[in-house]
Design an enzyme around this catalytic site. Structure first.
Site, short mmCIF file in Angstrom:
data_model
loop_
_atom_site.label_atom_id
_atom_site.label_comp_id
_atom_site.label_asym_id
_atom_site.label_seq_id
_atom_site.Cartn_x
_atom_site.Cartn_y
_atom_site.Cartn_z
N CYS A 70 50.47 -5.04 -55.14
CA CYS A 70 50.09 -4.19 -54.02
C CYS A 70 49.22 -3.01 -54.47
O CYS A 70 48.41 -2.51 -53.69
CB CYS A 70 51.32 -3.70 -53.27
SG CYS A 70 52.57 -2.96 -54.33
N HIS A 122 56.01 -0.38 -53.48
CA HIS A 122 55.00 -0.99 -52.62
C HIS A 122 53.96 0.05 -52.23
O HIS A 122 54.29 1.13 -51.72
CB HIS A 122 55.62 -1.58 -51.35
CG HIS A 122 54.60 -2.24 -50.46
ND1 HIS A 122 53.89 -3.35 -50.85
CD2 HIS A 122 54.15 -1.92 -49.21
CE1 HIS A 122 53.05 -3.70 -49.88
NE2 HIS A 122 53.19 -2.84 -48.88
N ASN A 141 47.94 -2.40 -44.93
CA ASN A 141 49.12 -2.87 -45.65
C ASN A 141 48.96 -4.36 -45.98
O ASN A 141 48.74 -5.18 -45.08
CB ASN A 141 50.37 -2.65 -44.79
CG ASN A 141 51.66 -2.79 -45.58
OD1 ASN A 141 51.75 -3.56 -46.54
ND2 ASN A 141 52.67 -2.03 -45.18
#
Length: 284
Positions: free
Chosen positions: A22, A127, A157
Site C-alpha cells: 500500500c 495501511h 485507497n
C-alpha cells in the site's frame, strides 16, 4: 520521461491492493503515475537500515541496545511489503515534497481547512492511502467545480476498486472521521508533478480510469457486497432452520435473485426481527 497517450487526459491513476504494498500504491496515486516499484522503496529502506545500524554500533557491537536492535525486524520495511513514513517521504524528496503530520495540534489547521492543501497521506495499522485533489472532477459530486474546471478531491485507497470522489464540503468530515478512527494523517506540501501526459502504461499494478469507469466499478462493488450480505443472512436463516430454531421459513424471492439462495417452502415465515434484517440487507 514517457509521454502519455491522449486517452490519459481527464483520467485518474489508480492501483489496487497487492500484498502489503500500500505504501507503493499510496505514492503512485499521490503522484498520479507509476513512478515507484516495491524494489525502489526497499532500496531506500535498506539505506535507512544501514544508517541506523551504524549509529547503533557506536554504543558497541556487544551492547544490549545493539544486540536488541539486530534481533528486531527492520523498522523501515516489513517482509510483506509495508514501508515507514520516512521511506515514503525520502522517496518524495526528488520533488521537494514534504509530509507534515497534522493529527497533532501544531498543524491541525490543515484538517479544519483541508481544501487549502494539495493532498493527504493516511495510515492506520500498516495501511497507507492517498486523498488528493486532481484536475479531474466528478460531474455529480464535484458538479460546481466541474463547471468551473476546478477539479475535485478523490479517495485513492487501494482497497477500493476505483477512486471515489469526495465532495469539497464533506472533505473535513471525512478526515475528521479518519482521525477519530486513529489514523495518522500527513499533509502533502510542495510541488507535485503534472498530472497528465506522463506515462503510456499503468505500471505493474495500476491503470488509468475515467470518471465514468470509476463510478461503474464502485457501483458494481457495492452490488456484489449487497448480494454477499443477503447470502450471509439467508444462510444464517437456513442454519437456524436446520438447528430447529424455527418451525418453518420462507426465503423471499429477492434473496434467491440477489443472494443466490433458492427459496425454502414452508407453512410459515421467519420472525419479524430476522425478516427485517434480511430486508435491510436486500435494500442495501
Amino acid at each position: 520521461r514517457l509521454e502519455g497517450p491522449p486517452t490519459a487526459m481527464g483520467s485518474l491513476y489508480h492501483e489496487k491492493q497487492v500484498s502489503l504494498l500500500c505504501g507503493v500504491h499510496a505514492l503512485n496515486t499521490l503522484l498520479q503515475g507509476p513512478y515507484f516499484t516495491a524494489n525502489d522503496l526497499r532500496d531506500i529502506a535498506a539505506e535507512f537500515d544501514l544508517r541506523e545500524r551504524d549509529l547503533m554500533k557506536e554504543a558497541g557491537v556487544d551492547s544490549a541496545d545493539f544486540l536488541r536492535y539486530m534481533a528486531e525486524d527492520s523498522g523501515n520495511a516489513a517482509v510483506d511489503g509495508n514501508f515507514s513514513i520516512q521511506v515514503l517521504t525520502k522517496a518524495l524528496d526528488v520533488w521537494n515534497v514534504n509530509c507534515v503530520p497534522v493529527t497533532g495540534t501544531t498543524h491541525s489547521e490543515a484538517l479544519v481547512n483541508p481544501t487549502n492543501e494539495l493532498a493527504f497521506l493516511c495510515n492506520l495499522d500498516q495501511h497507507w492511502f492517498t486523498v488528493r485533489k486532481t484536475s479531474t472532477a466528478s460531474p455529480t459530486v464535484h458538479a460546481e467545480a466541474a463547471v468551473c474546471g476546478d477539479g475535485g478531491w478523490w479517495n485513492f485507497n487501494s482497497m477500493l476498486p476505483a477512486p471515489q470522489p469526495i465532495g469539497t464540503t464533506y472533505l473535513s468530515a471525512f478526515l475528521a472521521q479518519l482521525r477519530e478512527e486513529r489514523y495518522s494523517i500527513f499533509a502533502v506540501r510542495g510541488n507535485l508533478p503534472d498530472e497528465f501526459g506522463r506515462f503510456g502504461e499503468g505500471g505493474e499494478h495500476g491503470r488509468w480510469v475515467t470518471v465514468d469507469e470509476a463510478a461503474a466499478a464502485n457501483r458494481e462493488s457495492d452490488r456484489v457486497k449487497a448480494a454477499g450480505r443477503a447470502r450471509n443472512i439467508a444462510s444464517n436463516m437456513l442454519a437456524k432452520l436446520g438447528a430447529g430454531g424455527w418451525g418453518t421459513i420462507a426465503v423471499p424471492a429477492a434473496v434467491a435473485e440477489r443472494g443466490g439462495v433458492a427459496g425454502v417452502a414452508g407453512g410459515g415465515t421467519a420472525n419479524a426481527d430476522e425478516d427485517a434484517e434480511l430486508q435491510a440487507a436486500i435494500a442495501a
